[in-house]
Design a protein around this motif. Sequence first.
Motif, short mmCIF file in Angstrom:
data_model
loop_
_atom_site.label_atom_id
_atom_site.label_comp_id
_atom_site.label_asym_id
_atom_site.label_seq_id
_atom_site.Cartn_x
_atom_site.Cartn_y
_atom_site.Cartn_z
N THR A 70 0.79 -1.24 0.00
CA THR A 70 0.00 0.00 0.00
C THR A 70 0.82 1.28 0.00
O THR A 70 0.29 2.33 -0.37
N ASP A 71 2.08 1.22 0.41
CA ASP A 71 2.85 2.45 0.47
C ASP A 71 3.16 2.93 -0.95
O ASP A 71 3.51 2.14 -1.82
N GLU A 72 3.05 4.23 -1.15
CA GLU A 72 3.26 4.80 -2.48
C GLU A 72 4.74 4.88 -2.85
O GLU A 72 5.08 4.99 -4.03
N ARG A 73 5.62 4.80 -1.84
CA ARG A 73 7.06 4.96 -2.10
C ARG A 73 7.69 3.59 -2.37
O ARG A 73 7.67 2.71 -1.51
N PRO A 74 8.27 3.40 -3.57
CA PRO A 74 8.89 2.11 -3.91
C PRO A 74 9.96 1.67 -2.92
O PRO A 74 10.09 0.48 -2.62
N GLU A 75 10.74 2.65 -2.39
CA GLU A 75 11.82 2.27 -1.48
C GLU A 75 11.26 1.67 -0.18
O GLU A 75 11.89 0.78 0.43
N ILE A 76 10.08 2.11 0.23
CA ILE A 76 9.45 1.55 1.43
C ILE A 76 8.96 0.14 1.15
O ILE A 76 9.14 -0.78 1.96
N ARG A 77 8.33 -0.06 -0.02
CA ARG A 77 7.85 -1.39 -0.38
C ARG A 77 9.03 -2.36 -0.53
O ARG A 77 8.95 -3.52 -0.12
N ARG A 78 10.12 -1.86 -1.11
CA ARG A 78 11.31 -2.70 -1.26
C ARG A 78 11.87 -3.09 0.10
O ARG A 78 12.24 -4.25 0.32
#
Length: 290
Positions: A3-11
Amino acid sequence: LHTDERPEIRRNAAKALGSLARSTREYGAARILDELTKAVLTDGNGAVRAEAINALYLHDRAQIDRLAETIRGAIDRDRDGTDPEAFFLQWLAADRPEFRLVAAAGIEAIGDEDLRSDLRGAFRDADRRVQSRAIEAYGRVGERADVDPLEAMLRTDDPMVRRAAASALAEIGTEPALEALLPAAEADDDRLRRIAVEQLHRLDRLRAAAVLAEAVHDRSNAVRMRAMVSLIELYTAGSSVRPAEVRDHLIEGRKPSDMAELSELLSEILTGTGPNVGGDRPAIDRQAVW
């Protein structure tokens, strides 16, 4: 992860989920694997998908094969004109090694012998995981594969790659493949020697019997156990050596301490206290008693 919009957070979320594979704490592994698979299939960012694949690999290498099958099934269901073969070949040439890893598993699942040359190209991949998975796939695709490329990989410096090559040769199982395994029975790597001796009973040759007889005195108990069982299987099913010749070779000129070790090894086979040795158990047990 989703759900997080930031790819670095999802990664980072995918990486954190992968790190749980090394944890001794209780966690819901099944759900984690499902969510990581979902991330690979649905996330729009390549770095996130690659980290999710890496996390799946850390949890269980078999997850890579399941993922490849899932991707192939999704392509077949979509029926949008995408060819699974073309898709995995594209991934095999991808910049990210995680995609290439899945591609090697996907090509094996397709099973087309014409793709062997593409797998051979991955034998020299910069990522040892990709190398190993491509080598394993090469041994399982089609029949009567050329063993020369695998024999060359037995001489590489990476133990993981060498073991993959030995397993692939065992999978092919032709006489040239088994002959190529003979030097591996004398390698420095315990696991590589174990892979080799497990299979050499299928090579009905005097040299194979001699290698196995020597391996009965290996420094590794697991190798000794499997060498003894393989030797029994060779002389009961083959014609290159006779049982009495094997027995005489094993005991001739041996010290009492060597005989005690051999007796202990045979006892472990009979009582089942050693590693699982497989094979025709009643026949193996009879020969161990004899």
